[in-house]
Design a protein around this motif. Structure first.
Motif, mmCIF file in Angstrom:
data_model
loop_
_atom_site.group_PDB
_atom_site.id
_atom_site.type_symbol
_atom_site.label_atom_id
_atom_site.label_comp_id
_atom_site.label_asym_id
_atom_site.label_seq_id
_atom_site.Cartn_x
_atom_site.Cartn_y
_atom_site.Cartn_z
ATOM 1 N N GLU A 66 0.839 -1.194 0.000
ATOM 2 C CA GLU A 66 0.000 0.000 0.000
ATOM 3 C C GLU A 66 0.878 1.250 0.000
ATOM 4 N N LEU A 67 0.414 2.286 -0.653
ATOM 5 C CA LEU A 67 1.087 3.570 -0.663
ATOM 6 C C LEU A 67 0.155 4.591 -0.037
ATOM 7 N N ASP A 68 0.611 5.206 1.052
ATOM 8 C CA ASP A 68 -0.181 6.200 1.755
ATOM 9 C C ASP A 68 0.493 7.552 1.590
ATOM 10 N N GLN A 69 -0.224 8.501 1.009
ATOM 11 C CA GLN A 69 0.318 9.847 0.801
ATOM 12 C C GLN A 69 -0.429 10.810 1.703
ATOM 13 N N ASN A 70 0.222 11.199 2.814
ATOM 14 C CA ASN A 70 -0.409 12.083 3.787
ATOM 15 C C ASN A 70 -0.494 13.512 3.291
ATOM 16 N N ASP A 71 0.548 13.995 2.682
ATOM 17 C CA ASP A 71 0.554 15.336 2.091
ATOM 18 C C ASP A 71 1.582 15.347 0.964
ATOM 19 N N ASP A 72 1.887 16.500 0.447
ATOM 20 C CA ASP A 72 2.806 16.588 -0.687
ATOM 21 C C ASP A 72 4.234 16.178 -0.340
ATOM 22 N N ARG A 73 4.590 16.234 0.941
ATOM 23 C CA ARG A 73 5.968 15.966 1.325
ATOM 24 C C ARG A 73 6.199 14.564 1.873
ATOM 25 N N LEU A 74 5.146 13.817 2.208
ATOM 26 C CA LEU A 74 5.323 12.539 2.884
ATOM 27 C C LEU A 74 4.537 11.431 2.200
ATOM 28 N N SER A 75 5.248 10.378 1.832
ATOM 29 C CA SER A 75 4.624 9.174 1.289
ATOM 30 C C SER A 75 5.160 7.983 2.074
ATOM 31 N N VAL A 76 4.267 7.057 2.405
ATOM 32 C CA VAL A 76 4.655 5.882 3.173
ATOM 33 C C VAL A 76 4.294 4.640 2.356
ATOM 34 N N LEU A 77 5.279 3.791 2.125
ATOM 35 C CA LEU A 77 5.063 2.527 1.440
ATOM 36 C C LEU A 77 4.969 1.446 2.509
ATOM 37 N N GLU A 78 3.807 0.783 2.585
ATOM 38 C CA GLU A 78 3.585 -0.243 3.598
ATOM 39 C C GLU A 78 3.534 -1.601 2.918
ATOM 40 N N LEU A 79 4.348 -2.513 3.404
ATOM 41 C CA LEU A 79 4.438 -3.854 2.842
ATOM 42 C C LEU A 79 4.129 -4.859 3.942
ATOM 43 N N ASN A 80 3.106 -5.669 3.750
ATOM 44 C CA ASN A 80 2.746 -6.724 4.699
ATOM 45 C C ASN A 80 2.813 -8.057 3.967
ATOM 46 N N VAL A 81 3.584 -8.988 4.537
ATOM 47 C CA VAL A 81 3.736 -10.311 3.950
ATOM 48 C C VAL A 81 3.441 -11.350 5.016
ATOM 49 N N THR A 82 2.538 -12.261 4.721
ATOM 50 C CA THR A 82 2.280 -13.381 5.607
ATOM 51 C C THR A 82 3.188 -14.507 5.186
ATOM 52 N N LEU A 83 4.210 -14.753 5.993
ATOM 53 C CA LEU A 83 5.190 -15.781 5.658
ATOM 54 C C LEU A 83 4.703 -17.144 6.122
ATOM 55 N N PRO A 84 4.994 -18.175 5.326
ATOM 56 C CA PRO A 84 4.588 -19.536 5.719
ATOM 57 C C PRO A 84 5.449 -20.030 6.883
#
Length: 86
Positions: A66-84
């Protein structure tokens, strides 16, 4: 209906139509989240998934990028992986 509500109400078997409706709602919510994403995001997301698959055997539904863009200066890339489990 939020994603949390989907899991809370999943107690009884539902009809095919309602299952399809719920899945469509999840897809639409996911696509809304990607509207403001940069043009390169879909390709970057796919490449991240491919790299993870080089090392761990996982299905597509076990990965969330997921990519979350709070404002013009901040972007957060969130990666969630369910490992076996091993």
């Amino acid at each position: 209906m939020s994603l949390l509500d989907y899991f809370k109400t999943k107690k009884k078997p539902s009809s095919t139509a309602s299952t399809a409706k719920e899945r469509l709602q999840i897809i639409v919510a996911h696509q809304r989240g990607e509207r403001g994403a940069p043009d390169y995001f879909p390709q970057m997301k796919q490449e991240i998934i491919e790299v993870i698959r080089k090392y761990v055997k996982i299905e597509t539904d076990q990965i969330s990028v997921e990519l979350d863009q709070n404002d013009d200066r901040l972007s957060v890339l969130e990666l969630n992986v369910t490992l076996p489990e091993k």
